[in-house]
Every structure is written in structure tokens, then in C-alpha cells.
Design a protein around this motif. Structure first.
Motif, PDB file in Angstrom:
ATOM      1  N   SER A  54      81.951   5.178  59.568  1.00  0.00           N
ATOM      2  CA  SER A  54      82.590   3.893  59.295  1.00  0.00           C
ATOM      3  C   SER A  54      81.671   2.708  59.575  1.00  0.00           C
ATOM      4  O   SER A  54      81.971   1.587  59.196  1.00  0.00           O
ATOM      5  CB  SER A  54      83.866   3.747  60.128  1.00  0.00           C
ATOM      6  N   GLY A  55      80.559   2.959  60.245  1.00  0.00           N
ATOM      7  CA  GLY A  55      79.626   1.884  60.550  1.00  0.00           C
ATOM      8  C   GLY A  55      79.923   1.165  61.847  1.00  0.00           C
ATOM      9  O   GLY A  55      79.361   0.114  62.120  1.00  0.00           O
ATOM     10  N   ILE A  56      80.780   1.731  62.652  1.00  0.00           N
ATOM     11  CA  ILE A  56      81.135   1.093  63.924  1.00  0.00           C
ATOM     12  C   ILE A  56      79.871   0.899  64.767  1.00  0.00           C
ATOM     13  O   ILE A  56      78.975   1.732  64.761  1.00  0.00           O
ATOM     14  CB  ILE A  56      82.197   1.935  64.661  1.00  0.00           C
ATOM     15  N   SER A  57      79.770  -0.209  65.456  1.00  0.00           N
ATOM     16  CA  SER A  57      78.562  -0.512  66.223  1.00  0.00           C
ATOM     17  C   SER A  57      78.783  -0.448  67.731  1.00  0.00           C
ATOM     18  O   SER A  57      77.848  -0.620  68.501  1.00  0.00           O
ATOM     19  CB  SER A  57      78.045  -1.898  65.846  1.00  0.00           C
ATOM     20  N   LYS A  58      80.020  -0.209  68.154  1.00  0.00           N
ATOM     21  CA  LYS A  58      80.338  -0.155  69.580  1.00  0.00           C
ATOM     22  C   LYS A  58      81.202   1.071  69.838  1.00  0.00           C
ATOM     23  O   LYS A  58      82.131   1.343  69.081  1.00  0.00           O
ATOM     24  CB  LYS A  58      81.085  -1.428  69.982  1.00  0.00           C
ATOM     25  N   VAL A  59      80.893   1.828  70.879  1.00  0.00           N
ATOM     26  CA  VAL A  59      81.650   3.027  71.210  1.00  0.00           C
ATOM     27  C   VAL A  59      83.052   2.618  71.666  1.00  0.00           C
ATOM     28  O   VAL A  59      83.196   1.767  72.546  1.00  0.00           O
ATOM     29  CB  VAL A  59      80.942   3.830  72.329  1.00  0.00           C
ATOM     30  N   PRO A  60      84.105   3.202  71.059  1.00  0.00           N
ATOM     31  CA  PRO A  60      85.471   2.878  71.492  1.00  0.00           C
ATOM     32  C   PRO A  60      85.674   3.222  72.970  1.00  0.00           C
ATOM     33  O   PRO A  60      85.152   4.217  73.463  1.00  0.00           O
ATOM     34  CB  PRO A  60      86.348   3.768  70.603  1.00  0.00           C
ATOM     35  N   ARG A  61      86.409   2.391  73.652  1.00  0.00           N
ATOM     36  CA  ARG A  61      86.652   2.542  75.095  1.00  0.00           C
ATOM     37  C   ARG A  61      87.159   3.943  75.454  1.00  0.00           C
ATOM     38  O   ARG A  61      86.799   4.489  76.495  1.00  0.00           O
ATOM     39  CB  ARG A  61      87.647   1.490  75.561  1.00  0.00           C
ATOM     40  N   ALA A  62      87.976   4.544  74.592  1.00  0.00           N
ATOM     41  CA  ALA A  62      88.530   5.872  74.880  1.00  0.00           C
ATOM     42  C   ALA A  62      87.441   6.934  75.017  1.00  0.00           C
ATOM     43  O   ALA A  62      87.676   7.995  75.591  1.00  0.00           O
ATOM     44  CB  ALA A  62      89.510   6.275  73.793  1.00  0.00           C
ATOM     45  N   TYR A  63      86.251   6.675  74.492  1.00  0.00           N
ATOM     46  CA  TYR A  63      85.167   7.641  74.559  1.00  0.00           C
ATOM     47  C   TYR A  63      84.173   7.342  75.677  1.00  0.00           C
ATOM     48  O   TYR A  63      83.146   8.007  75.781  1.00  0.00           O
ATOM     49  CB  TYR A  63      84.423   7.709  73.220  1.00  0.00           C
ATOM     50  N   ILE A  64      84.449   6.354  76.501  1.00  0.00           N
ATOM     51  CA  ILE A  64      83.556   6.000  77.611  1.00  0.00           C
ATOM     52  C   ILE A  64      84.214   6.421  78.914  1.00  0.00           C
ATOM     53  O   ILE A  64      85.319   5.985  79.233  1.00  0.00           O
ATOM     54  CB  ILE A  64      83.267   4.480  77.627  1.00  0.00           C
ATOM     55  N   GLN A  65      83.527   7.274  79.666  1.00  0.00           N
ATOM     56  CA  GLN A  65      84.057   7.716  80.948  1.00  0.00           C
ATOM     57  C   GLN A  65      84.010   6.570  81.953  1.00  0.00           C
ATOM     58  O   GLN A  65      83.071   5.773  81.944  1.00  0.00           O
ATOM     59  CB  GLN A  65      83.236   8.867  81.516  1.00  0.00           C
ATOM     60  N   PRO A  66      84.991   6.525  82.832  1.00  0.00           N
ATOM     61  CA  PRO A  66      84.941   5.529  83.908  1.00  0.00           C
ATOM     62  C   PRO A  66      83.685   5.772  84.745  1.00  0.00           C
ATOM     63  O   PRO A  66      83.233   6.910  84.894  1.00  0.00           O
ATOM     64  CB  PRO A  66      86.203   5.809  84.734  1.00  0.00           C
ATOM     65  N   PRO A  67      83.091   4.711  85.308  1.00  0.00           N
ATOM     66  CA  PRO A  67      81.848   4.862  86.080  1.00  0.00           C
ATOM     67  C   PRO A  67      81.927   5.942  87.156  1.00  0.00           C
ATOM     68  O   PRO A  67      80.962   6.670  87.370  1.00  0.00           O
ATOM     69  CB  PRO A  67      81.639   3.479  86.698  1.00  0.00           C
ATOM     70  N   ALA A  68      83.069   6.084  87.818  1.00  0.00           N
ATOM     71  CA  ALA A  68      83.192   7.082  88.889  1.00  0.00           C
ATOM     72  C   ALA A  68      83.101   8.511  88.356  1.00  0.00           C
ATOM     73  O   ALA A  68      82.790   9.440  89.106  1.00  0.00           O
ATOM     74  CB  ALA A  68      84.516   6.894  89.628  1.00  0.00           C
ATOM     75  N   GLU A  69      83.350   8.713  87.071  1.00  0.00           N
ATOM     76  CA  GLU A  69      83.321  10.060  86.480  1.00  0.00           C
ATOM     77  C   GLU A  69      82.036  10.337  85.703  1.00  0.00           C
ATOM     78  O   GLU A  69      81.815  11.451  85.242  1.00  0.00           O
ATOM     79  CB  GLU A  69      84.519  10.244  85.551  1.00  0.00           C
ATOM     80  N   GLN A  70      81.189   9.334  85.564  1.00  0.00           N
ATOM     81  CA  GLN A  70      79.956   9.509  84.809  1.00  0.00           C
ATOM     82  C   GLN A  70      78.945  10.316  85.609  1.00  0.00           C
ATOM     83  O   GLN A  70      78.924  10.285  86.838  1.00  0.00           O
ATOM     84  CB  GLN A  70      79.360   8.152  84.436  1.00  0.00           C
ATOM     85  N   ILE A  71      78.108  11.058  84.906  1.00  0.00           N
ATOM     86  CA  ILE A  71      77.064  11.861  85.552  1.00  0.00           C
ATOM     87  C   ILE A  71      75.995  10.927  86.111  1.00  0.00           C
ATOM     88  O   ILE A  71      75.518  10.034  85.425  1.00  0.00           O
ATOM     89  CB  ILE A  71      76.434  12.833  84.545  1.00  0.00           C
ATOM     90  N   ASN A  72      75.645  11.155  87.348  1.00  0.00           N
ATOM     91  CA  ASN A  72      74.552  10.417  87.970  1.00  0.00           C
ATOM     92  C   ASN A  72      73.262  11.118  87.559  1.00  0.00           C
ATOM     93  O   ASN A  72      72.939  12.198  88.060  1.00  0.00           O
ATOM     94  CB  ASN A  72      74.707  10.404  89.490  1.00  0.00           C
ATOM     95  N   LYS A  73      72.534  10.531  86.630  1.00  0.00           N
ATOM     96  CA  LYS A  73      71.342  11.175  86.079  1.00  0.00           C
ATOM     97  C   LYS A  73      70.270  11.423  87.126  1.00  0.00           C
ATOM     98  O   LYS A  73      69.452  12.326  86.980  1.00  0.00           O
ATOM     99  CB  LYS A  73      70.787  10.349  84.926  1.00  0.00           C
ATOM    100  N   ASN A  74      70.264  10.653  88.193  1.00  0.00           N
ATOM    101  CA  ASN A  74      69.261  10.850  89.254  1.00  0.00           C
ATOM    102  C   ASN A  74      69.536  12.121  90.046  1.00  0.00           C
ATOM    103  O   ASN A  74      68.624  12.696  90.636  1.00  0.00           O
ATOM    104  CB  ASN A  74      69.228   9.654  90.200  1.00  0.00           C
ATOM    105  N   ASN A  75      70.795  12.568  90.081  1.00  0.00           N
ATOM    106  CA  ASN A  75      71.164  13.759  90.843  1.00  0.00           C
ATOM    107  C   ASN A  75      71.459  14.963  89.948  1.00  0.00           C
ATOM    108  O   ASN A  75      71.804  16.026  90.452  1.00  0.00           O
ATOM    109  CB  ASN A  75      72.398  13.480  91.708  1.00  0.00           C
ATOM    110  N   ALA A  76      71.355  14.805  88.648  1.00  0.00           N
ATOM    111  CA  ALA A  76      71.675  15.887  87.720  1.00  0.00           C
ATOM    112  C   ALA A  76      70.578  16.942  87.724  1.00  0.00           C
ATOM    113  O   ALA A  76      69.408  16.652  87.963  1.00  0.00           O
ATOM    114  CB  ALA A  76      71.862  15.334  86.312  1.00  0.00           C
TER     115      ALA A  76
END
Length: 91
Positions: free
Chosen positions: A28-50
């Protein structure tokens, strides 16, 4: 112009009810990820510890040979423990 996904209902309708799927969102050409597809910061993977997953891909060309049972076991083990796996040589 990209469709507006201003709430979860409109996103759900587009992706599921209307049958466009996630690919439809991209197409569709959307330029911003819909909020429903963004994990809350507390649930995001910490790339430094992955840690990196060092499991090799499963070679499906071996299904037709003497290693058939071993390949099947690799698929079962990966599906049960990781929930995903990568395959190669699947034609």
C-alpha cells in the motif's frame, strides 16, 4: 496514497477481513509501521544482551535419501523447541 490505519479495527479489517495481509500493508506504500506491530519498549529485545542462534539450516534435499529420519527429527526438534527453522534445498 496509503490507507490510514488509525486504530486496531481498521488495521484488522484491512489485514484479516479484507484479506490483504501484512504484504498488503507493504504494497500500500505505507511509510510508518502501524502501532499494533510495535512492541512496547519493555517487551523489545535488548540487542546488547541478545545471543545469536547458531542452529544450521535444515537440508531438505536429504529427505529422499538415507538421512530421511534424521531430517524429520531436525524439523520436529526445531519446531518444538524454537518454533521456527530455516530450510535449504527445497526446490
Amino acid at each position: 496514497m496509503a490507507p490510514s490505519f488509525d486504530n486496531e479495527t481498521s488495521l484488522f479489517n484491512f489485514v484479516v477481513r479484507d484479506g490483504y495481509g501484512v504484504k498488503g500493508i507493504v504494497d500500500s506504500g505505507i511509510s510508518k509501521v502501524p502501532r499494533a506491530y510495535i512492541q512496547p519498549p519493555a517487551e523489545q529485545i535488548n540487542k546488547n544482551n541478545a545471543t545469536k542462534c547458531e542452529i544450521p539450516p535444515i537440508d531438505l534435499s536429504k529427505l529422499d535419501g538415507p538421512e530421511h529420519d534424521q531430517v524429520v527429527n531436525q524439523i520436529v526438534r526445531a519446531a518444538e523447541t524454537l518454533g521456527f527453522f530455516q530450510v535449504v534445498n527445497h526446490g
